[in-house]
Design a protein around this motif. Structure first.
Motif, PDB file in Angstrom:
ATOM      1  N   TRP A   1       0.825  -1.206   0.000  1.00  0.00           N
ATOM      2  CA  TRP A   1       0.000   0.000   0.000  1.00  0.00           C
ATOM      3  C   TRP A   1       0.859   1.255   0.000  1.00  0.00           C
ATOM      4  O   TRP A   1       0.484   2.272  -0.601  1.00  0.00           O
ATOM      5  N   PHE A   2       1.992   1.205   0.661  1.00  0.00           N
ATOM      6  CA  PHE A   2       2.907   2.350   0.667  1.00  0.00           C
ATOM      7  C   PHE A   2       3.365   2.681  -0.756  1.00  0.00           C
ATOM      8  O   PHE A   2       3.381   3.845  -1.172  1.00  0.00           O
ATOM      9  N   LYS A   3       3.714   1.640  -1.509  1.00  0.00           N
ATOM     10  CA  LYS A   3       4.169   1.862  -2.879  1.00  0.00           C
ATOM     11  C   LYS A   3       3.015   2.293  -3.780  1.00  0.00           C
ATOM     12  O   LYS A   3       3.205   3.104  -4.701  1.00  0.00           O
ATOM     13  N   ILE A   4       1.813   1.751  -3.544  1.00  0.00           N
ATOM     14  CA  ILE A   4       0.647   2.172  -4.325  1.00  0.00           C
ATOM     15  C   ILE A   4       0.412   3.674  -4.144  1.00  0.00           C
ATOM     16  O   ILE A   4       0.203   4.412  -5.127  1.00  0.00           O
ATOM     17  N   ILE A   5       0.467   4.140  -2.907  1.00  0.00           N
ATOM     18  CA  ILE A   5       0.275   5.568  -2.626  1.00  0.00           C
ATOM     19  C   ILE A   5       1.410   6.377  -3.253  1.00  0.00           C
ATOM     20  O   ILE A   5       1.193   7.473  -3.790  1.00  0.00           O
ATOM     21  N   GLY A   6       2.625   5.825  -3.230  1.00  0.00           N
ATOM     22  CA  GLY A   6       3.762   6.517  -3.838  1.00  0.00           C
ATOM     23  C   GLY A   6       3.591   6.704  -5.331  1.00  0.00           C
ATOM     24  O   GLY A   6       3.886   7.776  -5.879  1.00  0.00           O
TER      25      GLY A   6
ATOM     26  N   LEU B   1       0.702   6.763  -6.939  1.00  0.00           N
ATOM     27  CA  LEU B   1      -0.373   7.741  -7.122  1.00  0.00           C
ATOM     28  C   LEU B   1       0.121   9.162  -6.925  1.00  0.00           C
ATOM     29  O   LEU B   1      -0.335  10.086  -7.603  1.00  0.00           O
ATOM     30  N   ALA B   2       1.061   9.342  -6.001  1.00  0.00           N
ATOM     31  CA  ALA B   2       1.591  10.688  -5.731  1.00  0.00           C
ATOM     32  C   ALA B   2       2.303  11.263  -6.955  1.00  0.00           C
ATOM     33  O   ALA B   2       2.299  12.481  -7.170  1.00  0.00           O
TER      34      ALA B   2
ATOM     35  N   TYR C   1       6.062   7.793 -14.118  1.00  0.00           N
ATOM     36  CA  TYR C   1       4.927   7.143 -13.455  1.00  0.00           C
ATOM     37  C   TYR C   1       4.755   5.709 -13.945  1.00  0.00           C
ATOM     38  O   TYR C   1       4.615   4.764 -13.144  1.00  0.00           O
TER      39      TYR C   1
ATOM     40  N   PHE D   1      -4.496   1.781 -12.329  1.00  0.00           N
ATOM     41  CA  PHE D   1      -4.010   3.118 -11.971  1.00  0.00           C
ATOM     42  C   PHE D   1      -4.547   4.179 -12.931  1.00  0.00           C
ATOM     43  O   PHE D   1      -4.858   5.297 -12.518  1.00  0.00           O
TER      44      PHE D   1
ATOM     45  N   PRO E   1      -8.450   6.002 -10.127  1.00  0.00           N
ATOM     46  CA  PRO E   1      -8.349   7.340  -9.513  1.00  0.00           C
ATOM     47  C   PRO E   1      -8.863   8.475 -10.398  1.00  0.00           C
ATOM     48  O   PRO E   1      -9.704   9.270  -9.952  1.00  0.00           O
TER      49      PRO E   1
END
Length: 317
Positions: free
Chosen positions: A40-45, A47-48, A217, A286, A290
């Motif tokens: 999840w940390f990498k998923i949020i990264g 997305l950022a 990305y 992705f 979003p």
């Protein structure tokens, strides 16, 4: 009516063929385990990294309209277009975007469509370069040449139009429809105003940064999120398949065709098909979830309706 039915039938056949190709030779348990290992940390990264892409889209619109569209309004309009294009065919997102700008800015519908044309044209410039580089890297000969030639021809026509166009815009008297003539006239004024002098340079630089961020990305998804060891050429192949696939009109978001192109080109580069499909589906998630959710939130709060995206009996310009 018959032509429309044939078009829909053709799209369904293409979609079915893509899904059939994607479904054969896949180790489904391995595919499921791949998705379960995502952090999840990498998923949020990941997305950022998309945040500067959308911000640059808004900045580019502000530059193209000389402030007529603010950066926040440009971001919302871009998200709206992406969201609509992801779920509806025929690039209706561009129409929704123009209607949104008509509601929220001083621009009319025709002027907005002229600016959106320039947006897409700048994007196609980058796609043409991507096609040429991809063709050279993979030895595909003249694969990227037709799109590059079309872009150069368009630049020539735009230069001729700007030099010869009167202040009141292009007036095509041979067109019988008053609405269409008015639309072309207003769109040409917006395009001409933007292209005069050096005003196109800043939007062009913004476009370069948009696509550079998009490349980063897309590279992060297989290299960081999925921890795969791909070469730069394979990342370039993914990049080309994703964005060249999106230029093909018809199916919403290029669904099926984009995934098929990614899997085919990665399989050709000796990537196992299950792994290639995992990459394609992750990129789809992705690129779809979003921006579509954000775009639909803009749509629902804008006062627009699906009816407004259909041909109107009143003058929309």
């Amino acid at each position: 009516m018959r032509q429309k039915a044939l078009s829909i039938t053709f799209q369904i056949v293409i979609l079915a063929a893509c899904f059939f190709y994607l479904s054969i030779g896949i180790n489904w348990p391995d595919l499921g385990r791949t998705f379960a290992l995502y952090s999840w940390f990498k998923i949020i990264g990941v997305l950022a990294v998309t945040i500067p892409i959308y911000a640059l889209m808004g900045i580019r619109l502000q530059q193209l309209t000389h402030g007529g569209v603010s950066t926040p309004t440009g971001i919302r309009g871009s998200l709206l277009a992406i969201g609509i294009n992801n779920i509806l065919p025929a690039r209706l997102g561009e129409v929704a975007k123009a209607i949104y700008f008509k509601q929220k800015t001083v621009l009319g519908f025709s002027q907005s469509m002229g600016i959106i044309f320039l947006e897409r044209f700048l994007d196609i410039n980058i796609l043409a370069v991507t096609g040429l580089i991809t063709a050279m890297v993979f030895g595909l000969g003249l694969y990227g040449l037709p799109l590059t030639a079309a872009v150069l021809i368009c630049w020539g026509l735009l230069v001729i139009m700007i030099r010869r166009m009167p202040v009141e815009g292009v007036e095509l008297t041979f067109i019988p429809s008053d609405k269409l003539r008015y639309f072309i006239k207003k769109s040409s004024i917006a395009i001409g105003h933007t292209l005069k002098g050096n005003t196109i340079l800043k939007p062009f630089l913004s476009t370069v940064f948009i696509w550079a961020c998009s490349f980063l990305y897309l590279a992060l998804i297989p290299l960081w999120l999925m921890d795969l060891h791909l070469t730069a050429a394979q990342i370039l192949a993914i990049y080309a398949a994703v964005y060249l696939g999106l230029t093909i009109p018809g199916l919403p978001g290029g669904i099926g065709m984009t995934e098929g192109a990614i899997v085919a080109i990665l399989s050709w580069n000796n990537i196992p098909k299950t792994e290639a499909l995992a990459i394609a589906l992750t990129i789809r998630a992705f690129n779809f979830l979003p921006p579509t959710l954000l775009g639909l939130s803009v749509f629902m709060t804008s006062g627009m309706s699906l009816q407004s995206l259909k041909p109107q009996t009143e003058d929309p310009f």
